[in-house]
Design a protein around this motif. Sequence first.
Motif, PDB file in Angstrom:
ATOM      1  N   ARG A  89       0.832  -1.205   0.000  1.00  0.00           N
ATOM      2  CA  ARG A  89       0.000   0.000   0.000  1.00  0.00           C
ATOM      3  C   ARG A  89       0.867   1.256   0.000  1.00  0.00           C
ATOM      4  NH1 ARG A  89      -5.199   1.567   0.885  1.00  0.00           N
ATOM      5  NH2 ARG A  89      -5.478   3.661   1.754  1.00  0.00           N
ATOM      6  N   ALA A  90       1.936   1.224   0.802  1.00  0.00           N
ATOM      7  CA  ALA A  90       2.829   2.386   0.855  1.00  0.00           C
ATOM      8  C   ALA A  90       3.461   2.665  -0.502  1.00  0.00           C
ATOM      9  CB  ALA A  90       3.912   2.147   1.906  1.00  0.00           C
ATOM     10  N   HIS A  91       3.573   1.636  -1.346  1.00  0.00           N
ATOM     11  CA  HIS A  91       4.151   1.802  -2.676  1.00  0.00           C
ATOM     12  C   HIS A  91       3.088   1.965  -3.760  1.00  0.00           C
ATOM     13  CE1 HIS A  91       8.546   1.194  -2.089  1.00  0.00           C
ATOM     14  NE2 HIS A  91       8.127   0.678  -0.936  1.00  0.00           N
ATOM     15  N   GLY A  92       1.853   2.258  -3.348  1.00  0.00           N
ATOM     16  CA  GLY A  92       0.836   2.641  -4.314  1.00  0.00           C
ATOM     17  C   GLY A  92       0.060   1.507  -4.936  1.00  0.00           C
ATOM     18  N   LEU A  93      -0.073   0.378  -4.218  1.00  0.00           N
ATOM     19  CA  LEU A  93      -0.884  -0.737  -4.696  1.00  0.00           C
ATOM     20  C   LEU A  93      -2.048  -0.946  -3.732  1.00  0.00           C
ATOM     21  CD1 LEU A  93       1.923  -3.275  -5.728  1.00  0.00           C
ATOM     22  CD2 LEU A  93       0.791  -1.537  -7.138  1.00  0.00           C
ATOM     23  N   ALA A  94      -3.268  -0.892  -4.243  1.00  0.00           N
ATOM     24  CA  ALA A  94      -4.458  -1.053  -3.407  1.00  0.00           C
ATOM     25  C   ALA A  94      -4.862  -2.512  -3.358  1.00  0.00           C
ATOM     26  CB  ALA A  94      -5.601  -0.207  -3.961  1.00  0.00           C
ATOM     27  N   LEU A  95      -4.945  -3.059  -2.141  1.00  0.00           N
ATOM     28  CA  LEU A  95      -5.363  -4.435  -1.906  1.00  0.00           C
ATOM     29  C   LEU A  95      -6.664  -4.434  -1.115  1.00  0.00           C
ATOM     30  CD1 LEU A  95      -2.276  -4.705  -2.520  1.00  0.00           C
ATOM     31  CD2 LEU A  95      -2.236  -6.622  -0.924  1.00  0.00           C
ATOM     32  N   SER A  96      -7.418  -5.512  -1.204  1.00  0.00           N
ATOM     33  CA  SER A  96      -8.620  -5.645  -0.388  1.00  0.00           C
ATOM     34  C   SER A  96      -8.223  -6.012   1.038  1.00  0.00           C
ATOM     35  CB  SER A  96      -9.550  -6.712  -0.969  1.00  0.00           C
ATOM     36  OG  SER A  96      -8.991  -8.006  -0.800  1.00  0.00           O
ATOM     37  N   TRP A  97      -9.203  -6.165   1.909  1.00  0.00           N
ATOM     38  CA  TRP A  97      -8.918  -6.395   3.325  1.00  0.00           C
ATOM     39  C   TRP A  97      -8.272  -7.752   3.594  1.00  0.00           C
ATOM     40  CZ3 TRP A  97     -11.199 -10.095   6.579  1.00  0.00           C
ATOM     41  CH2 TRP A  97     -12.239 -10.833   6.028  1.00  0.00           C
ATOM     42  N   VAL A  98      -8.307  -8.683   2.643  1.00  0.00           N
ATOM     43  CA  VAL A  98      -7.633  -9.964   2.849  1.00  0.00           C
ATOM     44  C   VAL A  98      -6.148  -9.879   2.517  1.00  0.00           C
ATOM     45  CG1 VAL A  98      -9.733 -11.289   2.468  1.00  0.00           C
ATOM     46  CG2 VAL A  98      -8.199 -10.854   0.533  1.00  0.00           C
ATOM     47  N   GLY A  99      -5.683  -8.702   2.140  1.00  0.00           N
ATOM     48  CA  GLY A  99      -4.256  -8.482   1.957  1.00  0.00           C
ATOM     49  C   GLY A  99      -3.685  -9.213   0.762  1.00  0.00           C
ATOM     50  N   SER A 100      -2.545  -9.856   0.969  1.00  0.00           N
ATOM     51  CA  SER A 100      -1.851 -10.520  -0.131  1.00  0.00           C
ATOM     52  C   SER A 100      -2.454 -11.869  -0.492  1.00  0.00           C
ATOM     53  CB  SER A 100      -0.368 -10.700   0.221  1.00  0.00           C
ATOM     54  OG  SER A 100      -0.221 -11.599   1.314  1.00  0.00           O
ATOM     55  N   GLY A 101      -3.522 -12.247   0.201  1.00  0.00           N
ATOM     56  CA  GLY A 101      -4.170 -13.527  -0.109  1.00  0.00           C
ATOM     57  C   GLY A 101      -4.793 -13.554  -1.479  1.00  0.00           C
ATOM     58  N   ARG A 102      -5.294 -12.405  -1.931  1.00  0.00           N
ATOM     59  CA  ARG A 102      -5.931 -12.389  -3.245  1.00  0.00           C
ATOM     60  C   ARG A 102      -5.719 -11.038  -3.915  1.00  0.00           C
ATOM     61  NH1 ARG A 102     -11.403 -15.134  -3.289  1.00  0.00           N
ATOM     62  NH2 ARG A 102      -9.966 -16.894  -3.358  1.00  0.00           N
ATOM     63  N   LEU A 103      -5.072 -11.075  -5.069  1.00  0.00           N
ATOM     64  CA  LEU A 103      -4.913  -9.909  -5.931  1.00  0.00           C
ATOM     65  C   LEU A 103      -5.768 -10.164  -7.171  1.00  0.00           C
ATOM     66  CD1 LEU A 103      -1.007  -9.568  -5.838  1.00  0.00           C
ATOM     67  CD2 LEU A 103      -2.669  -8.850  -4.112  1.00  0.00           C
ATOM     68  N   ILE A 104      -6.576  -9.175  -7.551  1.00  0.00           N
ATOM     69  CA  ILE A 104      -7.478  -9.356  -8.687  1.00  0.00           C
ATOM     70  C   ILE A 104      -7.243  -8.229  -9.684  1.00  0.00           C
ATOM     71  CG2 ILE A 104      -9.860  -9.677  -9.421  1.00  0.00           C
ATOM     72  CD1 ILE A 104     -10.550 -10.289  -6.488  1.00  0.00           C
ATOM     73  N   PHE A 105      -6.771  -8.604 -10.853  1.00  0.00           N
ATOM     74  CA  PHE A 105      -6.512  -7.631 -11.911  1.00  0.00           C
ATOM     75  C   PHE A 105      -7.720  -7.539 -12.844  1.00  0.00           C
ATOM     76  CE2 PHE A 105      -2.353  -9.156 -10.613  1.00  0.00           C
ATOM     77  CZ  PHE A 105      -1.551  -8.034 -10.648  1.00  0.00           C
TER      78      PHE A 105
END
Length: 555
Positions: free
Chosen positions: A483-499
Amino acid sequence: MDSSYATIALYAAGAAALAGLLPKAKARFDLSKAKHRSLEGHARMSRRLASFIPFYEYDEKNFFGVDGAPDDVVARRREGFGRLASLYRAQFAKSAELTAEAAQGVSDLQFTARYRVPFQFSRVVRENLKGGSFVQASSGVTVTDLDGNTFYDLTGSYGVNVFGYDFYKDCIDRATERVRNLGPVLGSLHPVVVDNVRRLKAISGLDEVSFHMSGTEAVMQAVRLARYHTRRSHLVRLCGAYHGWWGDVQPGIGNPVPADYTYTLSDMSEKTLHVLRTRRNIACVLVNPLQALHPNANAPGDSALVDGGRRAHFDRDAYSQWLRKLRQVCTERGIVLIFDEVFVGFRLARGGAQDYFGVKADMVTYGKTLGGGLPVGVVCGRADLMRRFRDDRPADICFARGTFNSHPYVMAAMDEFLTRLDGPQLRGVYDGLDELWNGRAAALNARMNETGLPVQVANLSTIWTVLYARPSRYNWMLQFYLRAHGLALSWVGSGRLIFSLNYTDADFAAVSERFVAAAAEMERDGWWWTPPSATNKSVRRTILKELIARRFGSR
């Protein structure tokens, strides 16, 4: 003599009773064998265990060195955490302030804030790394928060965002214009419904359609219809699969009462096929195609990331073969095969998971993206399964209605979505889709390997999860660096990234740069230091000892 006959009769009765019990005992044994050897596969056991786990937390002193890290590593972590906290306070102040205010009255925000990380670390994280849950704008593949920070969006809006936010904003705008004269008239139907039904029948290859207000409701109706027409009681869900928050499909942790008419069986297992062949009370089998990425495991989230034990791997051929076997057994036994495509629908292929895996279901549920950006649930099914009444028994019905089913604005947005899906521009999006996203995942993994960072990704097309090569107690920290590097994740964090599918090569290259930079910073701050003898098993054993000590009052 009479005594001898009585004895023989008694033995005969006992033998008959035993003979009657043996098949039931064997069926029960077969059912037990078909359950996965994990807590996810044993709903009752997981519920009992959840009630056993006591609350405890690490204070600020132990927070940075719970794994026994040496003083210099603890100092690096403390310094890095402080630097990160300062950045969050400076960059996300407005978003965090409004989130704090809203959380006082919104229980969802209280829940997601508390379960972003393992509970032992949660309080310190909540007090220091306040990123906020509000955004004010979206454009292309980015979202902008209240402080003006722009992030590359990796949330996918829980799966809704397949084609990009601008696509859905246009669907909604055009839909509003089309039905403005009718407005929110409910009960009666806008003519656009006819077009939606025609298109959905063509896409699903099924006969009839019903509209609902959410994916969970669609699954509820599909299961209810399967039970109604088969006159059987039980549904089968595969271990780890999510089908909404309805109690019958969430039998373990999260459901306050047992789901007595649900069998949770192993995914990709011959033992499960045996149970389906031999049990007479099974009405339907639910399949969430997303499980192909992590069979028999729950949806990954950082709140459960206590070590580096997260596993995922997608084998399209193997899962296709499994679904073909499942299809055959369901056909033989008159069991309704339901594909729950609420999450993956139209993300893997234009025709959904049926098209992608080459297997036809008896019923399919859709939701999320199908509403063109608005809430919706849909059931498509064979005509004989969709009927809600019996011709010969007029009082024997399967009732299901909803006030907002077929809402004019939703139906119009759906028609906009389906019209575009039929167009040449989106048809081309699916060409080489797997090759494109598998290549992007492989390229990011290669970069991580080259830089010696203990992170990899696994993917099912545009749905990704982050894997960790070290048994660290702090792998969950990566979400905050991202997040600090400008990537928005959902509340489950690194468990699921959806492009979304509109990510260009340039967009993905920017995401890759930020991802590597975030991981490198986390490495420099010492979070991935681990004792030389540490394994995932030893980490879990340490946590178990902590739990037992807290549960029984020792320290």
